[in-house]
Design a protein around this motif. Structure first.
Motif, PDB file in Angstrom:
ATOM      1  N   GLY A 125       4.482  -2.595  -1.222  1.00 38.83           N
ATOM      2  CA  GLY A 125       3.766  -1.332  -1.302  1.00 38.83           C
ATOM      3  C   GLY A 125       4.537  -0.281  -2.071  1.00 38.83           C
ATOM      4  N   GLN A 177      -1.610   3.304  -5.199  1.00 43.50           N
ATOM      5  CA  GLN A 177      -1.530   3.399  -3.748  1.00 43.50           C
ATOM      6  C   GLN A 177      -2.607   2.546  -3.110  1.00 43.50           C
ATOM      7  OE1 GLN A 177      -1.782   7.377  -2.224  1.00 43.50           O
ATOM      8  NE2 GLN A 177      -1.559   6.762  -0.084  1.00 43.50           N
ATOM      9  N   GLY A 180      -7.025  -0.007  -0.064  1.00 40.44           N
ATOM     10  CA  GLY A 180      -6.748  -0.535   1.266  1.00 40.44           C
ATOM     11  C   GLY A 180      -8.022  -0.746   2.073  1.00 40.44           C
ATOM     12  N   GLU A 202       3.365   1.615  -5.492  1.00 40.80           N
ATOM     13  CA  GLU A 202       3.316   3.074  -5.585  1.00 40.80           C
ATOM     14  C   GLU A 202       4.241   3.601  -6.683  1.00 40.80           C
ATOM     15  OE1 GLU A 202       3.673   5.344  -2.091  1.00 40.80           O
ATOM     16  OE2 GLU A 202       2.076   4.292  -0.997  1.00 40.80           O
ATOM     17  N   LEU A 218       1.549  -3.866   2.742  1.00 37.87           N
ATOM     18  CA  LEU A 218       1.357  -3.005   1.578  1.00 37.87           C
ATOM     19  C   LEU A 218       1.630  -1.536   1.856  1.00 37.87           C
ATOM     20  CD1 LEU A 218      -1.976  -4.630   0.346  1.00 37.87           C
ATOM     21  CD2 LEU A 218       0.284  -4.973  -0.645  1.00 37.87           C
TER      22      LEU A 218
END
Length: 318
Positions: A135, A144, A151, A139, A128
């Motif tokens: 990822g 994010q 995350g 984004e 990611l």
């Protein structure tokens, strides 16, 4: 607790140890626990409070410390309920159904126990990160994952998700499905059977797993360290805040935050010991297995705080 009538090991002459050997083993165990657990924990609280109560409170009420506490609590509040639901679902699946790949799924359940948390964090970065297609796609839409709260939540969830399932599975296996089948035969629906039969039978093991999951979620360092980016005041949890403070030689604040983590660990340990006592009255052999798991968890907490203490002392002498 298992008494001598249930487990007559000490009542048999062939297996009864001499008195001197018994007290020697007890002394070794007490000395080891004192050296590895009691002294390091007391040292953490001593170092945290020796500069004065005002400095201690100031370290815990600092903006960055409050941000770390808030993020740690948010992460636990998200991760623990999700892992509780997933743990119950996995336990139900593995104990009530036979299917191809069941052994493989059981093996996957233990994967977070065998994989290093740092490796787990790197796995999420590789999947990611901003330079990956997934990822980058996320984004592009303004979401994010790596170096942000999502995350941290994902990494913590991966590390902690087996705890609930591993505590509930032995209970459900030992109890069988006869009571649930009887409830269905009497006309109960699936949800009625779960809330009135299954859940009351597994409540102590479930609560025990939830407490362990919460303690690990609040104290996770390795995986969170990799995916968080350690942005001060934004993506630092309590363990990361301890690392940042001792790297800056701010030992009083480092010990203050570490003492808060130690207090959380002690409270969690006391709570699941109470649950063990209640559960042992119903399932003695399962309680014995949980006690072994509890001692292993306590030992890991002890090793973590010993490591933190040693690193801080090393930096101080330098």
């Amino acid at each position: 607790m298992i008494d001598s009538s249930q487990y007559p090991y000490q009542t048999q002459a062939a297996t009864r140890e001499p008195t001197w050997l018994r007290y020697t083993l007890i002394g070794i165990a007490v000395a080891f626990m004192t050296l590895m657990l009691v002294i390091p924990l007391l040292s953490v609280f001593y170092e945290a409070l020796k500069s004065g109560w005002q400095l201690y409170v100031a370290a815990l009420t600092d903006h960055e410390a409050l941000s770390a506490i808030k993020l740690t609590l948010i992460t636990a509040l998200i991760v623990v309920p999700i892992n509780t639901v997933i743990g119950i679902a996995l336990a139900w699946l593995l104990t009530r159904f036979d299917f191809k790949g069941k052994q493989f799924l059981t093996t996957l359940l233990d994967l977070p126990f065998s994989v290093s948390p740092v490796v787990a964090g790197l796995m999420f970065v590789a999947l990611l990160g901003a330079n990956t297609w997934l990822g980058g796609w996320l984004e592009y839409f303004g979401f994010q994952v790596i170096f942000a709260i999502p995350g941290i939540v994902l990494a913590t969830m991966f590390v902690t998700f087996p705890f609930v399932a591993r505590e509930v599975i032995p209970l459900m296996q030992s109890q069988g499905s006869s009571e649930e089948q009887a409830a269905l035969t009497l006309g109960a629906s699936g949800w009625q059977m779960f809330w009135r039969v299954t859940l009351p039978n597994i409540k102590w093991g479930l609560l025990y797993g939830v407490i362990l999951c919460n303690a690990r979620a609040m104290g996770e360092f390795g995986a969170v360290s990799v995916v968080s980016g350690k942005l001060r005041g934004q993506t630092t949890t309590l363990p990361l805040q301890v690392e940042i403070l001792y790297q800056e030689y701010n030992f009083a604040a480092a010990f203050a935050v570490a003492s808060l983590l130690a207090l959380l660990a002690l409270v969690s340990n006391l709570k699941h010991n109470q649950i063990q006592t209640l559960n042992s009255q119903q399932q003695p052999w399962i309680s014995l297995l949980q006690q072994v798991h509890s001692r292993y968890t306590t030992f890991k907490v002890c090793v973590s705080f010993c490591t933190i203490l040693f690193m801080i002392k090393s930096f101080r002498h330098q």
